[in-house]
Design a protein around this motif. Sequence first.
Motif, PDB file in Angstrom:
ATOM      1  N   ILE A  70      45.141  46.266  37.948  1.00 13.96           N
ATOM      2  CA  ILE A  70      45.161  45.307  36.752  1.00 13.96           C
ATOM      3  C   ILE A  70      45.609  44.819  35.875  1.00 13.96           C
ATOM      4  N   ASP A  71      45.586  45.961  34.623  1.00 10.94           N
ATOM      5  CA  ASP A  71      45.998  45.581  33.359  1.00 10.94           C
ATOM      6  C   ASP A  71      48.030  44.848  34.068  1.00 10.94           C
ATOM      7  N   ILE A  72      48.553  44.954  34.834  1.00 12.88           N
ATOM      8  CA  ILE A  72      49.772  44.096  34.921  1.00 12.88           C
ATOM      9  C   ILE A  72      49.704  42.585  35.138  1.00 12.88           C
ATOM     10  N   LEU A  73      48.481  42.425  36.380  1.00 12.27           N
ATOM     11  CA  LEU A  73      47.970  41.300  36.349  1.00 12.27           C
ATOM     12  C   LEU A  73      47.671  40.447  34.878  1.00 12.27           C
ATOM     13  N   HIS A  74      46.838  40.767  34.219  1.00 13.72           N
ATOM     14  CA  HIS A  74      46.176  40.971  33.211  1.00 13.72           C
ATOM     15  C   HIS A  74      47.970  40.293  31.993  1.00 13.72           C
ATOM     16  N   HIS A  75      48.526  40.825  32.579  1.00 10.38           N
ATOM     17  CA  HIS A  75      50.217  40.915  31.259  1.00 10.38           C
ATOM     18  C   HIS A  75      50.291  39.440  31.548  1.00 10.38           C
ATOM     19  N   LEU A  76      50.706  39.401  33.051  1.00  9.64           N
ATOM     20  CA  LEU A  76      51.330  38.657  33.998  1.00  9.64           C
ATOM     21  C   LEU A  76      50.501  37.445  33.730  1.00  9.64           C
ATOM     22  N   LYS A  77      49.408  37.268  32.972  1.00 10.12           N
ATOM     23  CA  LYS A  77      48.427  36.582  32.522  1.00 10.12           C
ATOM     24  C   LYS A  77      48.179  35.348  34.019  1.00 10.12           C
ATOM     25  N   CYS A  78      47.803  36.178  34.804  1.00 11.05           N
ATOM     26  CA  CYS A  78      46.555  35.994  36.439  1.00 11.05           C
ATOM     27  C   CYS A  78      45.615  35.272  35.725  1.00 11.05           C
ATOM     28  N   GLN A  79      45.634  34.204  36.766  1.00 10.52           N
ATOM     29  CA  GLN A  79      43.791  33.930  36.504  1.00 10.52           C
ATOM     30  C   GLN A  79      42.750  34.273  37.153  1.00 10.52           C
ATOM     31  N   SER A  80      43.536  35.156  37.948  1.00 13.36           N
ATOM     32  CA  SER A  80      41.891  35.869  39.082  1.00 13.36           C
ATOM     33  C   SER A  80      42.898  36.988  40.160  1.00 13.36           C
ATOM     34  N   PHE A  81      42.373  37.807  41.398  1.00 15.69           N
ATOM     35  CA  PHE A  81      42.218  38.805  41.932  1.00 15.69           C
ATOM     36  C   PHE A  81      42.119  38.707  42.787  1.00 15.69           C
ATOM     37  N   CYS A  82      42.560  39.268  43.688  1.00 17.83           N
ATOM     38  CA  CYS A  82      42.098  38.739  45.455  1.00 17.83           C
ATOM     39  C   CYS A  82      42.390  40.537  46.013  1.00 17.83           C
ATOM     40  N   PHE A  83      41.135  41.131  46.413  1.00 14.00           N
ATOM     41  CA  PHE A  83      41.710  42.284  47.169  1.00 14.00           C
ATOM     42  C   PHE A  83      40.570  41.996  48.282  1.00 14.00           C
ATOM     43  N   GLY A  84      41.411  43.028  49.628  1.00 13.86           N
ATOM     44  CA  GLY A  84      40.440  43.121  51.289  1.00 13.86           C
ATOM     45  C   GLY A  84      39.329  44.288  50.832  1.00 13.86           C
ATOM     46  N   SER A  85      38.228  44.312  51.680  1.00 11.07           N
ATOM     47  CA  SER A  85      37.451  44.242  51.478  1.00 11.07           C
ATOM     48  C   SER A  85      36.609  44.598  52.218  1.00 11.07           C
ATOM     49  N   GLU A  86      35.282  46.095  53.304  1.00  8.77           N
ATOM     50  CA  GLU A  86      34.985  46.128  54.288  1.00  8.77           C
ATOM     51  C   GLU A  86      33.556  45.364  53.863  1.00  8.77           C
ATOM     52  N   ILE A 105      57.368  32.712  35.759  1.00  9.89           N
ATOM     53  CA  ILE A 105      58.041  33.715  35.442  1.00  9.89           C
ATOM     54  C   ILE A 105      58.429  33.409  34.370  1.00  9.89           C
ATOM     55  N   ARG A 106      59.142  32.385  33.912  1.00 10.12           N
ATOM     56  CA  ARG A 106      60.295  31.556  32.417  1.00 10.12           C
ATOM     57  C   ARG A 106      58.912  30.651  32.095  1.00 10.12           C
ATOM     58  N   SER A 107      57.741  29.947  32.714  1.00 12.65           N
ATOM     59  CA  SER A 107      57.229  29.805  32.116  1.00 12.65           C
ATOM     60  C   SER A 107      55.918  30.621  30.948  1.00 12.65           C
ATOM     61  N   ILE A 108      55.160  32.079  31.386  1.00 13.99           N
ATOM     62  CA  ILE A 108      55.714  32.844  30.635  1.00 13.99           C
ATOM     63  C   ILE A 108      55.678  33.956  29.659  1.00 13.99           C
ATOM     64  N   LYS A 109      57.020  33.789  30.251  1.00 13.71           N
ATOM     65  CA  LYS A 109      57.799  35.322  29.987  1.00 13.71           C
ATOM     66  C   LYS A 109      57.829  36.294  28.350  1.00 13.71           C
ATOM     67  N   LYS A 110      57.871  34.303  27.133  1.00 13.73           N
ATOM     68  CA  LYS A 110      57.202  34.626  25.721  1.00 13.73           C
ATOM     69  C   LYS A 110      56.543  35.588  25.080  1.00 13.73           C
ATOM     70  N   ASP A 111      55.301  34.920  26.495  1.00 17.28           N
ATOM     71  CA  ASP A 111      53.825  35.366  26.319  1.00 17.28           C
ATOM     72  C   ASP A 111      53.281  36.665  26.650  1.00 17.28           C
ATOM     73  N   ILE A 112      54.062  37.358  27.715  1.00 16.02           N
ATOM     74  CA  ILE A 112      53.793  38.454  28.283  1.00 16.02           C
ATOM     75  C   ILE A 112      53.738  39.745  26.922  1.00 16.02           C
ATOM     76  N   PRO A 113      52.992  40.776  26.829  1.00 18.54           N
ATOM     77  CA  PRO A 113      52.993  41.431  25.686  1.00 18.54           C
ATOM     78  C   PRO A 113      54.190  43.116  25.551  1.00 18.54           C
ATOM     79  N   VAL A 114      54.258  43.109  27.158  1.00 17.59           N
ATOM     80  CA  VAL A 114      54.760  44.183  27.285  1.00 17.59           C
ATOM     81  C   VAL A 114      56.791  43.913  28.303  1.00 17.59           C
TER      82      VAL A 114
END
Length: 395
Positions: A87-103, A337-346
């Motif tokens: 989740i930390d990585i998805l946050h760093h990559l500026k995702c607006q949402s995440f989706c997972f499979g569940s029962e 990736i080009r559009s967000i690269k400068k804003d990725i904190p790691v």
Amino acid sequence: MNAAGIIVEYNPFHNGHLYHINETKRLSNADVIIAVMSGSFLQRGEPAVIDKWTRTKMALQHGVDVVVELPYAFSTQKAATFSAGAIDILHHLKCQSFCFGSENGQIEPFLRSVERLAEKNEQLTALVRLFMKEGMSYPSAQTKARDAIFQKDPLPLDLSKPNNILGFHYVQANDTLGSPLMPLTVQRKGAGFHDVKASGSIASATAIRKRLFLTNEAIDDVMPSSAAAYLKNRTLHSWESYWPLLRYHLLSIHPEQLASIYEVEEGIGPRLIQAALKSDSFAAFMERVKTKRYTWTRLQRMMVHILTNTDKETMQQAERVSFIRLLGMTENGRAYIRSIKKDIPVPLLSRTASGSNLLALDIKAARIFASAPNFPKDYADSLFEQEYSAPPLLL
């Protein structure tokens, strides 16, 4: 651009994964799908059936736009740590949402359960410690503690189901970060996580691996044809491939040295060594060392850390994600990736050479992943070369 994240292992990629990708696009209305994928060794403490580069190709050919690697320090951990890193990585990559499979298939029970468990966190932690002192495994202690606390007013989420458990930890990790991403869930279709039989065109990854290693049945009915083609006439990885290396390591190390390895508890060393002496296969070894206190999954993770000689001090330093390794992307993904690269904190790394000091664990894991004694030399050499010099795959 609207980006949605998914957390995957693709061990291997199958029709259920394709359904998940398509449903993620529908639910999130995303322009870009970003997959955080485990590398050489996985969350349940086993080697990936096929290398991460091939799994990256499978993902990019079936709707994923960007694939990044979940570092070893998170990919080989219990569910809470695994989820926090992803989740930390998805946050760093500026995702607006995440989706997972569940029962379960509905997001509200996950949100309510995270909230209610947070309110009882101190009481839950104390009970888990008490039950573990009595000899229970961590998962069993958690279950008993939750049952005791919520006996009269049960949680709305069934936390005995494997995908619900992971989803819960994803939502919990997101909540810890201040809920920067919108959580979404897709109800798992067809075969369950551990089912060894297919349900129509969907089989679990467990069932597919059983076909590959034990029954030699066809896999074309449960995988996209292009993904299935990658597994035919290829070197496949399983714990048995690494048993000679693991056995040598166990028989050449002093029990006290074993105690410094991550997840190895004091006192279990002699038991592991004696079991290694008497076992001619990994499966036989595991049957000898498994107890009520040590689950199969926990023991497998322990064995991964022994195989890679990963000590407690090193793993305990990896509290947060400190870099992101880019494995592959489509043209659409590259534009994002080009559009967000400068804003990725790691640091965003495209080769190990650009940040090898940050990648020591992953490099070591990749070396060992390629080093099973029965692997063809040209295959092992190609994996070494890819790890050190290959740029991200571009579809």
